[in-house]
Design a protein around this motif. Structure first.
Motif, short mmCIF file in Angstrom:
data_model
loop_
_atom_site.label_atom_id
_atom_site.label_comp_id
_atom_site.label_asym_id
_atom_site.label_seq_id
_atom_site.Cartn_x
_atom_site.Cartn_y
_atom_site.Cartn_z
N TYR A 121 0.84 -1.21 0.00
CA TYR A 121 0.00 0.00 0.00
C TYR A 121 0.86 1.25 0.00
CZ TYR A 121 -3.40 3.45 1.51
OH TYR A 121 -4.17 4.57 1.60
N HIS A 126 -1.17 -0.55 -4.95
CA HIS A 126 -2.63 -0.68 -4.90
C HIS A 126 -3.08 -2.12 -4.62
CE1 HIS A 126 -3.05 3.42 -6.17
NE2 HIS A 126 -2.25 3.19 -7.19
N GLY A 129 -8.39 -3.66 -1.68
CA GLY A 129 -8.96 -2.90 -0.58
C GLY A 129 -8.33 -1.54 -0.36
N SER A 130 -7.32 -1.18 -1.14
CA SER A 130 -6.66 0.11 -0.93
C SER A 130 -7.58 1.27 -1.30
CB SER A 130 -5.37 0.19 -1.73
OG SER A 130 -5.63 0.12 -3.12
N ASP A 131 -8.46 1.07 -2.27
CA ASP A 131 -9.39 2.14 -2.63
C ASP A 131 -10.37 2.42 -1.50
OD1 ASP A 131 -10.49 -0.35 -2.95
OD2 ASP A 131 -11.67 0.17 -4.72
N GLN A 132 -10.76 1.40 -0.75
CA GLN A 132 -11.65 1.61 0.38
C GLN A 132 -10.92 2.34 1.51
OE1 GLN A 132 -12.88 -2.38 1.23
NE2 GLN A 132 -14.54 -2.33 -0.27
N VAL A 133 -9.65 2.03 1.70
CA VAL A 133 -8.86 2.73 2.72
C VAL A 133 -8.70 4.20 2.34
CG1 VAL A 133 -6.59 2.87 3.82
CG2 VAL A 133 -7.67 0.65 3.48
N ASP A 134 -8.44 4.48 1.05
CA ASP A 134 -8.31 5.87 0.59
C ASP A 134 -9.61 6.64 0.75
OD1 ASP A 134 -5.66 5.45 -0.11
OD2 ASP A 134 -6.14 4.96 -2.21
N TYR A 135 -10.73 5.99 0.45
CA TYR A 135 -12.02 6.63 0.61
C TYR A 135 -12.30 6.93 2.08
CZ TYR A 135 -17.06 7.32 0.56
OH TYR A 135 -18.31 7.83 0.73
N ALA A 136 -12.01 5.97 2.96
CA ALA A 136 -12.22 6.19 4.39
C ALA A 136 -11.33 7.32 4.90
CB ALA A 136 -11.95 4.90 5.16
N ARG A 137 -10.07 7.35 4.43
CA ARG A 137 -9.17 8.41 4.86
C ARG A 137 -9.68 9.78 4.41
NH1 ARG A 137 -3.45 8.84 2.35
NH2 ARG A 137 -3.77 6.61 2.29
N ARG A 139 -12.81 10.63 3.81
CA ARG A 139 -14.00 10.95 4.59
C ARG A 139 -13.63 11.44 5.99
NH1 ARG A 139 -19.23 8.96 3.45
NH2 ARG A 139 -19.65 10.13 5.35
#
Length: 166
Positions: A121, A126, A129-137, A139
């Motif tokens: 990561y 990538h 699940g890295s896209d979900q971590v980026d989205y959570a970060r 937010r």
């Protein structure tokens, strides 16, 4: 003497007739209704009857196999109980050793997976699940920025009033 070849007191039904005259006074009983439904001759009921028959046969077989398995387990346990008790000084430490080994191996595997994912990561590869971590970060960052803006405007005018004598 009565004629036994064609007794007159027995009621004759025509060949192929499936209707059964009601017996007794309880013709609305659920079992009687169920049996009358099974005796109907329409093709859709024939498929339902076959499905019901298959269900009961397979359920009976599974119930029989369950009983055989449970009986074999209980009899085997009774037969091998003396051997299990005599050899328990070997089985208990062996069980603890195997349990400990599998626990340590599982924790090491989990740790290696987390470290590998984190390395990929941060190297920008990538992983899953890295896209979900980026989205959570993003937010969390946006929410913190909104709270800071809201709190800054709210507390800016209130600090003087909060402690007037201080």
């Amino acid at each position: 003497m009565a004629d036994l070849t064609n007794p007159s007191h027995i009621q004759q039904r025509p060949y192929g007739s499936t209707t059964v005259p009601p017996r007794g006074n309880n013709i609305n009983h659920p079992i009687a209704y169920f049996l009358r439904q099974l005796q109907s001759q329409s093709p859709e009921h024939s498929r339902q009857r076959f499905g019901l028959l298959a269900f009961f046969i397979s359920g009976g077989i599974l119930l029989l196999l369950t009983g055989i398995t449970a009986t074999a387990f209980v009899l085997g346990f009774i037969a091998f109980l003396p051997i299990i008790i005599i050899s328990s000084p070997i089985w208990v430490p062996l069980f603890l050793l195997v349990t400990g080994f599998l626990s340590v191996a599982g924790f090491l595997f989990g740790t290696a997976a987390v470290v590998s994912w984190t390395y990929r990561y941060f190297k920008g590869m990538h992983p899953v699940g890295s896209d979900q971590v980026d989205y959570a970060r993003s937010r969390i960052y946006d929410t913190a920025a909104h709270v800071k803006d809201y709190a800054g405007g709210y507390f800016h005018g209130k600090f003087k009033d909060a402690a007037p004598g201080a």
